[in-house]
Each structure stands twice: as structure tokens, then as C-alpha cells.
Design an enzyme around this catalytic site. Sequence first.
Site, PDB file in Angstrom:
ATOM      1  N   CYS A 156      87.453  26.199 -11.135  1.00 50.20           N
ATOM      2  CA  CYS A 156      86.783  27.508 -11.224  1.00 50.20           C
ATOM      3  C   CYS A 156      87.777  28.578 -10.777  1.00 50.20           C
ATOM      4  CB  CYS A 156      85.492  27.531 -10.410  1.00 50.20           C
ATOM      5  SG  CYS A 156      85.697  27.302  -8.630  1.00 50.20           S
ATOM      6  N   ASN A 169      87.688  28.113  -6.173  1.00 48.32           N
ATOM      7  CA  ASN A 169      87.590  26.749  -5.630  1.00 48.32           C
ATOM      8  C   ASN A 169      86.827  26.719  -4.293  1.00 48.32           C
ATOM      9  OD1 ASN A 169      89.858  24.066  -4.590  1.00 48.32           O
ATOM     10  ND2 ASN A 169      87.949  23.899  -5.690  1.00 48.32           N
ATOM     11  N   ASP A 214      79.495  32.699 -12.165  1.00 48.55           N
ATOM     12  CA  ASP A 214      80.096  32.867 -10.841  1.00 48.55           C
ATOM     13  C   ASP A 214      79.035  33.366  -9.868  1.00 48.55           C
ATOM     14  OD1 ASP A 214      81.538  33.590  -8.627  1.00 48.55           O
ATOM     15  OD2 ASP A 214      83.096  34.630  -9.749  1.00 48.55           O
ATOM     16  N   CYS A 267      83.150  27.780  -4.572  1.00 51.38           N
ATOM     17  CA  CYS A 267      81.726  27.727  -4.948  1.00 51.38           C
ATOM     18  C   CYS A 267      81.448  26.687  -6.036  1.00 51.38           C
ATOM     19  CB  CYS A 267      81.234  29.101  -5.421  1.00 51.38           C
ATOM     20  SG  CYS A 267      81.316  30.401  -4.161  1.00 51.38           S
ATOM     21  N   ARG A 268      81.815  26.994  -7.279  1.00 50.70           N
ATOM     22  CA  ARG A 268      81.398  26.157  -8.399  1.00 50.70           C
ATOM     23  C   ARG A 268      82.138  24.825  -8.481  1.00 50.70           C
ATOM     24  NH1 ARG A 268      82.465  30.640 -12.742  1.00 50.70           N
ATOM     25  NH2 ARG A 268      84.034  31.072 -11.132  1.00 50.70           N
ATOM     26  N   SER A 269      83.482  24.852  -8.437  1.00 55.15           N
ATOM     27  CA  SER A 269      84.200  23.574  -8.619  1.00 55.15           C
ATOM     28  C   SER A 269      84.036  22.619  -7.436  1.00 55.15           C
ATOM     29  CB  SER A 269      85.671  23.783  -9.004  1.00 55.15           C
ATOM     30  OG  SER A 269      86.388  24.468  -8.016  1.00 55.15           O
TER      31      SER A 269
HETATM   32  P1  4NP Z   1      84.119  30.185  -7.454  1.00 54.31           P
HETATM   33  O1  4NP Z   1      83.551  31.568  -6.899  1.00 54.31           O
HETATM   34  O2  4NP Z   1      85.126  30.527  -8.538  1.00 54.31           O
HETATM   35  O3  4NP Z   1      82.927  29.496  -8.001  1.00 54.31           O
HETATM   36  O4  4NP Z   1      84.747  29.485  -6.278  1.00 54.31           O
HETATM   37  C1  4NP Z   1      84.371  32.603  -6.438  1.00 54.31           C
HETATM   38  C2  4NP Z   1      84.854  32.582  -5.151  1.00 54.31           C
HETATM   39  C3  4NP Z   1      85.638  33.618  -4.687  1.00 54.31           C
HETATM   40  C4  4NP Z   1      85.935  34.677  -5.525  1.00 54.31           C
HETATM   41  C5  4NP Z   1      85.461  34.689  -6.810  1.00 54.31           C
HETATM   42  C6  4NP Z   1      84.681  33.638  -7.276  1.00 54.31           C
HETATM   43  N1  4NP Z   1      86.722  35.741  -5.040  1.00 54.31           N
HETATM   44  O5  4NP Z   1      86.894  36.722  -5.786  1.00 54.31           O
HETATM   45  O6  4NP Z   1      87.210  35.673  -3.905  1.00 54.31           O
END
Ligand code: 4NP
Length: 159
Positions: free
Chosen positions: A9, A12, A126, A14-16
Site C-alpha cells: 500500500c 505500510n 485509503d 494501515c491496509r497492507s
Molecule cells: P496505508 O495508509 O497506505 O494503508 O498504510 C496510509 C498511511 C499513511 C499515509 C497515507 C496512507 N500517510 O500519508 O502518511
Amino acid sequence: MTVNVLFVCLGNICRSPTAHGVFQHRVDARGLGEQVRVDSAGTGGWHIGNPPDRRAAAAARQRGYDLSALRARQVAAEDFARFDYLLAMDADNLQHLDALQPADFDGELGLFLGYGSGSGVLEVPDPYFGGDGGFEHVLDLIEGASDGLLDHILQRHRL
Ligand code: 4NP
């Protein structure tokens, strides 16, 4: 043989990691921990070394998945040599991976939800800037696609 699966994702956190924890749980439940190896990474580097987002970890824990040992890392071109499946959470992540893909990669690069039951939803949204409901939705989508992915791997590699 060992089949190596990498979920990707943006951050790294939340989703992955959620996909990592859910899919690992499925693999372990079927006694396939030696044959199927699971990891996750982010296309961005902001959260390197950090544990999963506490909202993601709490939502996962409610459903019996333990994400506490996971730490964020950034995806690298070398991952194409180490993994047979590189599975993106959304189209942006996929575009990023496609740009890193070496010409001789003979594994599968695609959207994780493409291995689901064909609900028509292909991207895991996201949840980072949204409310807690986003994390439940992420889990619903990931749980749905995990069974399809494991069935695909078992058939394709005759495990
Ligand atoms: P992820 O979510 O891609 O599912 O881990 C996010 C976590 C952090 C950020 C964006 C998306 N960020 O912009 O810091």
C-alpha cells in the site's frame, strides 16, 4: 516449494499490514506456513520502522488478527526477485510497482482485490485520513479477497 506473497500500500501502516495479518492467519489455519510466506511494504517511506496504525491494529484485533509484530518498510526493486506475487491495494500503488518491475519478472503483479469473488470493487480505499468505519471496510474487503487469493495459489502451485 515456497510461494512468496507481498502486499503493498502507500504507508505500510494501515491496509497492507492488515492484509499481511489476515492472509497470514488464513495460511496458518490451513497449515501452510512453510509453503506460503507473507510480507508487506509501502510505496512511501514516511513510516519506515513504525508499527501499524493503532486504529488498524485495534480493528484487526477485534477480529482475531494480531498485527503487533509488524513494522513498516518501503518496497524496493529487489522485491521483484524475492516475491512471486506483488499485490497492490489500489491503482496508484500498482502504478508505482509497475514502474519498478524488471523485464524478467515472471510472477504476478496486480490488484489484491482482483483475486476476490468479483464484487466489482478492485481497490482498498485509503483509511488513513478517515474515521474508524474505514478500517472495518478495509477488513471486509481484505477478508473477502484473502480466500480467493489462497485458493488461486493452492491451485496454481498445486500445494
Ligand atoms: P496505508 O495508509 O497506505 O494503508 O498504510 C496510509 C498511511 C499513511 C499515509 C497515507 C496512507 N500517510 O500519508 O502518511
